[in-house]
Design an enzyme around this catalytic site. Structure first.
Site, PDB file in Angstrom:
ATOM      1  N   ARG A 237       0.455  -1.097  -0.258  1.00  0.00           N
ATOM      2  CA  ARG A 237       0.176   0.120   0.048  1.00  0.00           C
ATOM      3  C   ARG A 237       0.970   1.219  -0.094  1.00  0.00           C
ATOM      4  NH1 ARG A 237      -2.858  -4.081   2.772  1.00  0.00           N
ATOM      5  NH2 ARG A 237      -5.563  -4.049   1.760  1.00  0.00           N
TER       6      ARG A 237
ATOM      7  N   GLY B  51      -1.366 -10.468  -4.588  1.00  0.00           N
ATOM      8  CA  GLY B  51      -2.754 -10.254  -4.914  1.00  0.00           C
ATOM      9  C   GLY B  51      -2.769  -8.801  -4.824  1.00  0.00           C
TER      10      GLY B  51
ATOM     11  N   ASP C 278      -6.718 -15.499   7.190  1.00  0.00           N
ATOM     12  CA  ASP C 278      -5.679 -15.965   7.445  1.00  0.00           C
ATOM     13  C   ASP C 278      -5.146 -16.870   7.843  1.00  0.00           C
ATOM     14  OD1 ASP C 278      -5.601 -14.488   4.689  1.00  0.00           O
ATOM     15  OD2 ASP C 278      -4.048 -12.490   5.670  1.00  0.00           O
TER      16      ASP C 278
END
Length: 446
Positions: free
Chosen positions: A45, A111, A330
């Protein structure tokens, strides 16, 4: 700019390939204080925003992993200057105008890159790129993000099917109101939000159904604000308004990875030892920092500090539980593996979306537990694991780092667990098995 496409997501930062490793329990219960590396979720990010910002940013706590390598590689192919020295990466922002306005980009199996970069490309004033990925990443969906970007005026199309490769044309985003699904992955929403400040007008995003892992949307917004974005939202991230404006350079220390920390804390619970992770605490925005709550419910003793987490195992894991793992999916596989060692069955719910991650994680968990003599039942949104005596055997992670890391926990008690293709852990933590070895777990390479 020609670009050969590796079929897998392994990068030059991955360790030397090993066909398999065999694990054995430590001679004594594990007692350790340790740190874990930085979060690739925060890193990717921040890298993409630093690259679009005006000015130069320094990001500390940087982890060299496959996913961060491919993010940096893509940004460098776009002409961004980014240098890594130790645990710091310095990024010279381009103000949203990519210096290289045409070419091919590769996301590996990341991803985050596949979901975060298309919006940044479409928001640019011009250019044309093809974004591709590994075979594994090509199988993962992108349609909700593609449709949302088109609604805002972006020019994006899937070259084959509904995922990668994507062809993206710059030309800008006009802003306005857009709806997006959140039930498959919060990364679709995050990818849209990261691009939104570059639109011509304010962007109002509405989530049209369930939002999995909303905490990661909170992380996205926190990083955006760090780089100067102006954002407003409701309590559940169902409606978010992003105002137009430039990203500004920022120096930032990336959080350590709570997901990685969870495996070592779970190892303490399974082995009857004690582990304190000294650089992830209860104040973290990452949802997996709350995984210690599940370990506590399974009988471990937990100490929580703002900047640390400690777990001490009792030598006994409690079963007879149903756990909704949607907020921290996760770690769903971690619970499934620990359940094999518990005193009663454990059911995990709320994780239907993990069938569309690096592997069909529910099916892969059930198959591998079955190969080790443990009965596991698949459900549409989760699974039930019945305890037993796991036997030595071979685990096939299907090139999924979460599968390999979770099944490594059986080494707390079970000799002879063999894991194929252990290099898949380089996606998030290339040194994972070496760290286990330093803690006393037997690690024999093939």
């Amino acid at each position: 700019m020609a670009l050969s496409r590796p079929r897998d997501g392994h990068s030059p930062w991955a360790p030397a390939r090993r066909s398999a490793i065999t694990l054995s329990p430590p001679a004594h219960p594990i007692h350790a204080e340790l740190t874990v590396p930085g979060s690739k979720s925060f890193a990717n990010r921040a890298l993409i925003l630093a690259a679009q910002a005006e000015g130069t940013s320094q990001l500390g706590g940087f982890l060299r992993s496959d996913d961060t390598y491919w993010c940096l590689d893509a940004l460098r192919r776009l002409g961004v200057r980014a240098e890594v020295e130790g645990e710091t990466v310095t990024v010279e922002g381009c103000g949203g105008r990519w210096p290289v306005a045409r070419g091919s980009l590769f996301a590996g199996s990341a991803g985050t890159v596949a979901r975060f970069l298309p919006g940044a490309l479409a928001a640019a004033p011009g250019g044309e790129w093809v974004l591709d990925g590994s075979d594994q990443l090509r199988s993962r969906p992108l349609e909700p993000l593609v449709q949302a970007l088109r609604t805002l005026g972006g020019h994006v199309e899937a070259v084959e099917g509904g995922g990668l490769p994507l062809r993206v044309w710059g030309g800008g985003l006009r802003g306005g109101r857009v709806s997006i699904s959140g039930k498959v992955s919060s990364q679709f929403l995050s990818g849209l939000l990261l691009a939104a400040p570059k639109a011509d007008a304010s962007v109002t995003v509405e989530v049209e159904d369930d939002l999995v892992q909303p905490a990661y949307v909170g992380i996205t917004l926190a990083v955006m604000r760090r780089f100067g974005a102006r954002v407003e939202h409701d309590a559940g991230f169902r409606r978010i308004e992003v105002h137009p404006g430039p990203y500004r350079a920022a120096d930032h220390v990336l959080e350590a990875d709570a997901s990685t920390a969870s495996y070592f804390l779970a190892l303490a619970a399974a082995s009857g030892g004690r582990v304190r992770v000294t650089n992830v605490g209860a104040a973290s925005l990452q949802p997996d920092a709350r995984f210690v709550d599940v370990l506590e419910a399974m009988g471990a003793r937990v100490i929580r500090g703002d900047a640390f987490l400690e777990v001490a195992g009792s030598g006994h894991l409690r079963g007879g539980l149903t756990v909704d793992m949607k907020p921290m999916s996760d770690q769903a596989l971690t619970v499934g593996v620990l359940a094999a060692l518990a005193d009663g069955p454990v059911t995990v719910t709320g994780v239907a979306h993990i069938r569309q991650h690096e592997s069909d994680r529910i099916a892969v968990l059930a198959a591998n537990l079955g190969a080790l003599g443990i009965r596991a039942e698949e459900h549409p949104d989760g699974f039930t694991v019945h305890p037993g005596e796991p036997r030595p055997g071979t685990v096939d992670p299907h090139d999924d780092h979460r599968v390999a890391m979770a099944f490594a926990l059986l080494a707390a008690r079970v000799p002879g667990v063999r894991i194929l293709g252990p290099g898949c852990v380089s996606k998030t933590y290339p040194g994972f098995f070496e760290k286990l070895g330093r803690l006393g777990v037997g690690v024999q390479s093939e």
